[in-house]
Design a protein around this motif. Structure first.
Motif, PDB file in Angstrom:
ATOM      1  N   LEU B 170       0.844  -1.198   0.000  1.00 46.86           N
ATOM      2  CA  LEU B 170       0.000   0.000   0.000  1.00 46.86           C
ATOM      3  C   LEU B 170       0.878   1.247   0.000  1.00 46.86           C
ATOM      4  O   LEU B 170       1.994   1.222   0.510  1.00 46.86           O
ATOM      5  CB  LEU B 170      -0.903   0.012   1.223  1.00 46.86           C
ATOM      6  CG  LEU B 170      -1.843  -1.182   1.395  1.00 46.86           C
ATOM      7  CD1 LEU B 170      -2.680  -1.025   2.668  1.00 46.86           C
ATOM      8  CD2 LEU B 170      -2.735  -1.336   0.180  1.00 46.86           C
ATOM      9  N   PRO B 171       0.369   2.355  -0.584  1.00 50.01           N
ATOM     10  CA  PRO B 171       1.117   3.616  -0.556  1.00 50.01           C
ATOM     11  C   PRO B 171       1.506   3.980   0.877  1.00 50.01           C
ATOM     12  O   PRO B 171       0.720   3.740   1.814  1.00 50.01           O
ATOM     13  CB  PRO B 171       0.135   4.634  -1.125  1.00 50.01           C
ATOM     14  CG  PRO B 171      -0.844   3.841  -1.928  1.00 50.01           C
ATOM     15  CD  PRO B 171      -0.917   2.486  -1.303  1.00 50.01           C
ATOM     16  N   GLU B 172       2.667   4.579   1.043  1.00 52.90           N
ATOM     17  CA  GLU B 172       3.210   4.937   2.352  1.00 52.90           C
ATOM     18  C   GLU B 172       2.168   5.588   3.266  1.00 52.90           C
ATOM     19  O   GLU B 172       1.932   5.154   4.391  1.00 52.90           O
ATOM     20  CB  GLU B 172       4.385   5.910   2.156  1.00 52.90           C
ATOM     21  CG  GLU B 172       5.177   6.202   3.423  1.00 52.90           C
ATOM     22  CD  GLU B 172       5.844   4.958   3.998  1.00 52.90           C
ATOM     23  OE1 GLU B 172       6.290   4.092   3.214  1.00 52.90           O
ATOM     24  OE2 GLU B 172       5.865   4.837   5.244  1.00 52.90           O
ATOM     25  N   GLY B 173       1.473   6.639   2.751  1.00 50.36           N
ATOM     26  CA  GLY B 173       0.577   7.422   3.608  1.00 50.36           C
ATOM     27  C   GLY B 173      -0.813   6.840   3.765  1.00 50.36           C
ATOM     28  O   GLY B 173      -1.650   7.362   4.494  1.00 50.36           O
ATOM     29  N   CYS B 174      -1.074   5.740   3.050  1.00 50.74           N
ATOM     30  CA  CYS B 174      -2.418   5.140   3.073  1.00 50.74           C
ATOM     31  C   CYS B 174      -2.733   4.561   4.455  1.00 50.74           C
ATOM     32  O   CYS B 174      -1.876   3.993   5.124  1.00 50.74           O
ATOM     33  CB  CYS B 174      -2.488   4.041   2.017  1.00 50.74           C
ATOM     34  SG  CYS B 174      -4.048   3.136   2.016  1.00 50.74           S
ATOM     35  N   ILE B 175      -3.989   4.743   4.895  1.00 55.68           N
ATOM     36  CA  ILE B 175      -4.425   4.178   6.173  1.00 55.68           C
ATOM     37  C   ILE B 175      -4.885   2.743   5.957  1.00 55.68           C
ATOM     38  O   ILE B 175      -5.671   2.472   5.043  1.00 55.68           O
ATOM     39  CB  ILE B 175      -5.594   4.989   6.763  1.00 55.68           C
ATOM     40  CG1 ILE B 175      -5.209   6.456   6.957  1.00 55.68           C
ATOM     41  CG2 ILE B 175      -6.070   4.368   8.070  1.00 55.68           C
ATOM     42  CD1 ILE B 175      -6.413   7.377   7.114  1.00 55.68           C
ATOM     43  N   LEU B 176      -4.400   1.826   6.777  1.00 52.73           N
ATOM     44  CA  LEU B 176      -4.868   0.436   6.726  1.00 52.73           C
ATOM     45  C   LEU B 176      -5.698   0.179   7.975  1.00 52.73           C
ATOM     46  O   LEU B 176      -5.222   0.367   9.096  1.00 52.73           O
ATOM     47  CB  LEU B 176      -3.688  -0.540   6.656  1.00 52.73           C
ATOM     48  CG  LEU B 176      -4.046  -2.031   6.690  1.00 52.73           C
ATOM     49  CD1 LEU B 176      -5.012  -2.402   5.560  1.00 52.73           C
ATOM     50  CD2 LEU B 176      -2.783  -2.896   6.599  1.00 52.73           C
ATOM     51  N   ALA B 177      -6.965  -0.187   7.770  1.00 51.94           N
ATOM     52  CA  ALA B 177      -7.881  -0.423   8.893  1.00 51.94           C
ATOM     53  C   ALA B 177      -8.630  -1.732   8.685  1.00 51.94           C
ATOM     54  O   ALA B 177      -8.732  -2.224   7.563  1.00 51.94           O
ATOM     55  CB  ALA B 177      -8.869   0.735   9.025  1.00 51.94           C
ATOM     56  N   ASP B 178      -9.132  -2.319   9.784  1.00 53.38           N
ATOM     57  CA  ASP B 178      -9.939  -3.536   9.652  1.00 53.38           C
ATOM     58  C   ASP B 178     -11.164  -3.434  10.559  1.00 53.38           C
ATOM     59  O   ASP B 178     -11.248  -2.542  11.416  1.00 53.38           O
ATOM     60  CB  ASP B 178      -9.117  -4.790  10.011  1.00 53.38           C
ATOM     61  CG  ASP B 178      -9.057  -5.015  11.521  1.00 53.38           C
ATOM     62  OD1 ASP B 178      -8.859  -4.016  12.237  1.00 53.38           O
ATOM     63  OD2 ASP B 178      -9.213  -6.169  11.958  1.00 53.38           O
ATOM     64  N   LEU B 179     -12.115  -4.354  10.353  1.00 57.25           N
ATOM     65  CA  LEU B 179     -13.362  -4.364  11.128  1.00 57.25           C
ATOM     66  C   LEU B 179     -13.579  -5.720  11.779  1.00 57.25           C
ATOM     67  O   LEU B 179     -14.702  -6.128  12.054  1.00 57.25           O
ATOM     68  CB  LEU B 179     -14.552  -4.047  10.208  1.00 57.25           C
ATOM     69  CG  LEU B 179     -14.521  -2.745   9.405  1.00 57.25           C
ATOM     70  CD1 LEU B 179     -15.731  -2.667   8.476  1.00 57.25           C
ATOM     71  CD2 LEU B 179     -14.486  -1.548  10.353  1.00 57.25           C
ATOM     72  N   THR B 180     -12.480  -6.451  12.027  1.00 57.13           N
ATOM     73  CA  THR B 180     -12.589  -7.824  12.530  1.00 57.13           C
ATOM     74  C   THR B 180     -13.041  -7.840  13.985  1.00 57.13           C
ATOM     75  O   THR B 180     -12.708  -6.954  14.747  1.00 57.13           O
ATOM     76  CB  THR B 180     -11.214  -8.518  12.408  1.00 57.13           C
ATOM     77  OG1 THR B 180     -10.620  -8.138  11.162  1.00 57.13           O
ATOM     78  CG2 THR B 180     -11.377 -10.022  12.449  1.00 57.13           C
ATOM     79  N   GLY B 200      -7.274  -0.398  14.040  1.00 57.58           N
ATOM     80  CA  GLY B 200      -8.143  -1.560  14.196  1.00 57.58           C
ATOM     81  C   GLY B 200      -9.479  -1.142  14.767  1.00 57.58           C
ATOM     82  O   GLY B 200      -9.531  -0.335  15.699  1.00 57.58           O
ATOM     83  N   MET B 201     -10.553  -1.664  14.203  1.00 59.60           N
ATOM     84  CA  MET B 201     -11.891  -1.339  14.701  1.00 59.60           C
ATOM     85  C   MET B 201     -12.734  -2.601  14.825  1.00 59.60           C
ATOM     86  O   MET B 201     -12.540  -3.563  14.094  1.00 59.60           O
ATOM     87  CB  MET B 201     -12.593  -0.353  13.751  1.00 59.60           C
ATOM     88  CG  MET B 201     -11.964   1.022  13.715  1.00 59.60           C
ATOM     89  SD  MET B 201     -12.851   2.123  12.582  1.00 59.60           S
ATOM     90  CE  MET B 201     -12.298   1.488  10.992  1.00 59.60           C
ATOM     91  N   HIS B 202     -13.669  -2.584  15.803  1.00 58.71           N
ATOM     92  CA  HIS B 202     -14.661  -3.649  15.898  1.00 58.71           C
ATOM     93  C   HIS B 202     -16.026  -3.013  16.107  1.00 58.71           C
ATOM     94  O   HIS B 202     -16.345  -2.555  17.200  1.00 58.71           O
ATOM     95  CB  HIS B 202     -14.341  -4.601  17.061  1.00 58.71           C
ATOM     96  CG  HIS B 202     -15.371  -5.669  17.244  1.00 58.71           C
ATOM     97  ND1 HIS B 202     -15.503  -6.386  18.413  1.00 58.71           N
ATOM     98  CD2 HIS B 202     -16.328  -6.146  16.411  1.00 58.71           C
ATOM     99  CE1 HIS B 202     -16.495  -7.257  18.287  1.00 58.71           C
ATOM    100  NE2 HIS B 202     -17.030  -7.128  17.094  1.00 58.71           N
ATOM    101  N   PRO B 203     -16.827  -2.955  15.038  1.00 53.53           N
ATOM    102  CA  PRO B 203     -18.179  -2.414  15.177  1.00 53.53           C
ATOM    103  C   PRO B 203     -19.021  -3.384  16.003  1.00 53.53           C
ATOM    104  O   PRO B 203     -19.198  -4.532  15.612  1.00 53.53           O
ATOM    105  CB  PRO B 203     -18.688  -2.346  13.729  1.00 53.53           C
ATOM    106  CG  PRO B 203     -17.483  -2.574  12.857  1.00 53.53           C
ATOM    107  CD  PRO B 203     -16.552  -3.408  13.669  1.00 53.53           C
ATOM    108  N   MET B 204     -19.508  -2.898  17.151  1.00 53.99           N
ATOM    109  CA  MET B 204     -20.252  -3.774  18.059  1.00 53.99           C
ATOM    110  C   MET B 204     -21.725  -3.834  17.702  1.00 53.99           C
ATOM    111  O   MET B 204     -22.595  -3.616  18.552  1.00 53.99           O
ATOM    112  CB  MET B 204     -20.097  -3.284  19.498  1.00 53.99           C
ATOM    113  CG  MET B 204     -18.675  -3.258  19.997  1.00 53.99           C
ATOM    114  SD  MET B 204     -17.999  -4.914  20.092  1.00 53.99           S
ATOM    115  CE  MET B 204     -19.073  -5.589  21.344  1.00 53.99           C
ATOM    116  N   PHE B 205     -22.022  -4.104  16.432  1.00 55.84           N
ATOM    117  CA  PHE B 205     -23.431  -4.170  16.026  1.00 55.84           C
ATOM    118  C   PHE B 205     -23.524  -4.990  14.752  1.00 55.84           C
ATOM    119  O   PHE B 205     -22.538  -5.185  14.040  1.00 55.84           O
ATOM    120  CB  PHE B 205     -23.999  -2.766  15.799  1.00 55.84           C
ATOM    121  CG  PHE B 205     -23.122  -1.867  14.983  1.00 55.84           C
ATOM    122  CD1 PHE B 205     -22.228  -1.007  15.606  1.00 55.84           C
ATOM    123  CD2 PHE B 205     -23.170  -1.884  13.594  1.00 55.84           C
ATOM    124  CE1 PHE B 205     -21.407  -0.168  14.861  1.00 55.84           C
ATOM    125  CE2 PHE B 205     -22.354  -1.053  12.840  1.00 55.84           C
ATOM    126  CZ  PHE B 205     -21.473  -0.201  13.475  1.00 55.84           C
ATOM    127  N   GLY B 206     -24.719  -5.485  14.496  1.00 57.71           N
ATOM    128  CA  GLY B 206     -24.926  -6.276  13.295  1.00 57.71           C
ATOM    129  C   GLY B 206     -25.115  -5.359  12.095  1.00 57.71           C
ATOM    130  O   GLY B 206     -25.431  -4.183  12.258  1.00 57.71           O
TER     131      GLY B 206
END
Lengths: 379, 379
Positions: B170-180, B200-206
């Motif tokens: 990924l480009p140097e400045g690009c943000i890498l995030a997940d929803l696991t 890192g994120m975890h959405p606590m909803f369906g």
């Protein structure tokens, strides 16, 4: 936030406040009108809960809402909430008395929560209610002599003994009824102890309900239904729905839901405690579904240990069901430990097939439930 | 029912219909006003959910209601339900875009339910969203070249592999995030695969929530927070509440609630199926609490077996928790089988002490939840 924004928001919020004032006045007006409906029903002896009328009214409102580009579900939810309020208010008017001169109603265990609730409802309906609690057995004979209805609602662990030892001398025509959450044994005990009318009931709700509207009371017919029919009609006037069942069928179903529910919740709480879970953290992370779960488990432990011990130990047969559950749990855990993903998917699909159309129906229902749980959040 | 009664009821019901007409117009008016508030907030980039303002407003309404002899809880419940509606409508206006020229947002697994939800929210906020699903890896390089934010939301079983094998360029400045729904391993994988900002994120909803208002998103900071701060602000504008957590602490808590919840529900359904329970009968008897329970269990089986297998098998550590639960279950069952009533009461009291003030709080909360479940009943 710049001044312009603040100003605009303040203006709009003042307008909203104004609308809410009108809303409050409208609610007041509607509650008063429904109270008048209650009074008319009361004098005519009509049930406070009229499913058809309610469904028809909601249908009309939904259509009108749609025409105004308002979500039909919004108006339905608001009206349902309003109806609950009206059901609660019914109590202030009291209830029509279905049968005159039935003699005294004696509630054995009348100081218990459920005994008090039924005592209150019967008093609101004009019946002379006498309570007989553990220290009152001295006056038992005098109380029973005048009794036209005796309702047993003592701790489940002693119910059958009380019936067998204390309720064998009731007047011939007196109705003997109970409110125990199991039915087979208490029914047998009542039929053996008393030759007159016998009625078994299981109120499917906690004593903390404000109103009996829409609540279910399971009815097991014992003997001489025509003699206690008035009581069933009285309970329907309180708004409850009667569901007839054979004692055995009722108990089998209860083992699957009630005993399992109590026991699983107990173990769930025990487990959290042993794992020294940090409830604050759990709540911080809590999505509506886990908050609901925690609330349902925590709810149990706000209540009396003795009461729950009685309920759980009384249902010896449910131990089998609880044991079966344990086996299924072990088998499922094996699938996990052996990494048998396919095996897990297969049993999952098997259960899904068994649930059939209920699965999507439950998904829809639970969504509505979870949304209203989310509405309650305040932080 | 005699003619007089019918007549009186009809009159009153006509009056109620009239009140409901006014109610509908008032709701329409309030929704429009709140929509204007949304528009102002939108242009000012303010979050749609303002807890303090909401609490203050509800406090005022409750006081006004009491002065009019209306239950404060009634107006609060109605207003909360109205707010939900307004949050849903926010979507129509779209959301303020916190940061311009971030480049493309690429959602890896964008065809999944959660991926679609976040794609929709980001699009509504003006970001150019590209989705990359399993068949699109051919164009991956082109997509990533322009990417300012890459969100990974692929099945949990392959999340770490995808990160390790596909997201290293990924480009140097690009943000890498997940929803696991687990965080420790995916965070480590992201930090190893990418040198730039990691979140890192975890959405606590369906994915079936209509709005993110009041929903919780757990946030695990990875690297260069200042670079992805805008995304967190964006999510807050959608109405969600951010809860920061260390990956390990999050995963431990999740084992206790999430994994346990999924697995217990699975076994509960499996058990009902094996016992060949008659769902119709269970529902007939269902009190609000059992109906809620059945709905929560049935809900699970309306969803994808693979998805749940992935979630459950991914959390190897949770097997320990699940195993502990089994042991506690066995011990508790022993108490039952040996008829050790006192032993049961002792552990019960121990857990109750551990719950402390949460027990009564949960009891109160669950009462409100169960009441709204009862409101939904239609027969």
């Amino acid at each position: 936030m710049n001044e312009k924004t603040t100003e605009d928001l303040e203006k709009l919020r003042d307008l909203i406040d104004g609308v809410d004032q009108q809303l409050l006045h409208l609610l007041r007006k509607r509650l008063d009108l429904v109270a008048q409906v209650g009074a008319v029903k009361h004098s005519a002896g009509l049930p406070i809960y009229a499913p058809q009328r309610e469904a028809a009214m909601l249908g009309k409102r939904r259509a009108e809402a749609e025409a105004m580009n308002i979500s039909p579900q919004l108006i339905e939810d608001i009206l349902r909430r309003l109806m609950r309020e009206s059901y609660l208010n019914e109590k202030d008017v009291g209830f029509k008395q279905v049968k005159q001169d039935v003699g005294n109603v004696v509630i054995v265990g009348g100081e218990g929560q459920l005994g008090r609730l039924f005592g209150q409802m019967l008093t609101l309906s004009g019946y002379p209610v006498k309570t007989l609690d553990k220290d009152d057995w001295a006056q038992a004979d005098t109380l029973f002599a005048e009794a036209g209805l005796v309702i047993v609602t003592v701790p489940i662990s002693i119910t059958c003994d009380v019936i067998r030892n204390k309720l064998t001398q009731l007047p011939e025509g007196c109705i003997l009824a109970d409110l125990t959450s199991i039915k087979t044994e208490p029914m047998a005990a009542m039929l053996a102890a008393h030759n007159g009318p016998v009625l078994g009931m299981h109120p499917m709700f906690g004593p903390d309900v404000g109103s009996l509207a829409k609540q279910v009371v399971v009815v097991c017919h014992g003997r001489e239904q025509e003699k206690y029919q008035w009581l069933l009609e009285q309970i329907e006037i309180w708004g409850a729905r009667l569901v007839e069942a054979e004692p055995e069928r009722h108990d089998k179903a209860m083992q699957l839901v009630q005993a399992m529910r109590h026991f699983s919740s107990f173990v769930y709480g025990l487990n959290l405690c042993k794992e020294q879970a940090d409830i604050d953290t759990l709540l911080q992370f809590s999505s509506p579904i886990y908050r609901l779960e925690l609330a349902m488990v925590g709810r149990l432990f706000a209540q009396s240990p003795e009461l729950y011990a009685d309920i759980i130990f009384a249902q010896q047969d449910s131990m089998e069901a609880i044991g079966d559950y344990l086996e299924n749990y072990q088998r499922a855990l094996e699938l996990l430990k052996s990494g048998d993903r396919q095996g897990f998917i297969d049993s999952f699909s098997q259960v899904a097939t068994w649930f059939g159309d209920f699965a999507p129906q439950f998904q829809q229902e639970s969504r509505a439930m979870l949304q209203s749980v989310n509405d309650m959040k305040s932080n």
